[in-house]
Design a protein around this motif. Structure first.
Motif, mmCIF file in Angstrom:
data_model
loop_
_atom_site.group_PDB
_atom_site.id
_atom_site.type_symbol
_atom_site.label_atom_id
_atom_site.label_comp_id
_atom_site.label_asym_id
_atom_site.label_seq_id
_atom_site.Cartn_x
_atom_site.Cartn_y
_atom_site.Cartn_z
ATOM 1 N N GLN A 3 0.908 -1.076 0.059
ATOM 2 C CA GLN A 3 0.152 -0.015 0.089
ATOM 3 C C GLN A 3 0.735 1.240 0.206
ATOM 4 O O GLN A 3 1.825 1.318 0.676
ATOM 5 N N LYS A 27 -8.005 0.713 -0.525
ATOM 6 C CA LYS A 27 -6.906 0.970 0.378
ATOM 7 C C LYS A 27 -5.840 -0.014 0.427
ATOM 8 O O LYS A 27 -4.742 0.078 0.981
ATOM 9 N N ASP A 28 -6.044 -1.160 -0.342
ATOM 10 C CA ASP A 28 -5.058 -2.080 -0.586
ATOM 11 C C ASP A 28 -3.923 -1.375 -1.514
ATOM 12 O O ASP A 28 -2.672 -1.979 -1.277
ATOM 13 N N TYR A 29 -4.249 -0.620 -2.258
ATOM 14 C CA TYR A 29 -3.312 0.202 -3.099
ATOM 15 C C TYR A 29 -2.597 1.416 -2.683
ATOM 16 O O TYR A 29 -1.518 1.646 -2.606
#
Length: 159
Positions: A3, A27-29
């Protein structure tokens, strides 16, 4: 993929465009963790949309930089002629930067940013397609466009 935490300097149209895309990816990225904008209404919009903590909302980007390096990268989306100061401050702290187009309205400031980034070993990303369109649209000289191409290559970040 790790992230990437993002601090935004300039919450106007371009700042919102990039961060809206980041939010869509999830939000994983990307996680937008700070906003700097002189307009408190803009700050509140970002705060609500991205769940930004009160202590990470700034009306003056200098106050943000006083905290040191607290994110992976900074999105500089201020007015074009105001890019140089926050970009150099971010570079000094070791931030990688997504620098909205045009990088700067003159070749001298582009070179300053590029040289500072090389010296500190930070990555500068800008959108070369939008940058070239902007140069053509706004009539910014070929010298600036060429410096963008030569000194500010794409990085590992994909925005």
């Amino acid at each position: 993929m790790k992230q990437i935490t993002v601090a935004v300097i300039g919450g106007g149209n371009r700042g919102r465009t990039y961060t809206d895309s980041m939010k869509e990816l999830g939000k994983d990225y990307y996680d937008v963790i700070a906003i700097c904008d002189p307009d408190i209404n803009m700050i509140n919009q970002f705060k609500d949309k991205h769940d930004i903590k009160d202590e990470m909302c700034f009306t003056d980007y200098n106050d943000f930089f006083k905290k040191g390096k607290i994110a992976d990268c900074v999105l500089v989306a201020t007015m074009d002629d105001l890019h140089i100061d926050p970009a150099l401050k971010a570079i000094e702290l070791g931030y990688d930067i997504l620098l909205e187009k045009p990088v700067c309205p003159n070749a001298e400031d582009c070179v300053k940013i590029a040289n500072a980034a090389k010296e500190k070993g930070v990555k500068i990303f800008h959108d070369p397609i939008m940058g070239e369109k902007c140069h053509l649209y706004w009539g910014i000289g070929n010298e600036v466009a060429q410096i963008h191409k030569e000194l500010l290559p794409l990085t590992d970040y994909t925005f």
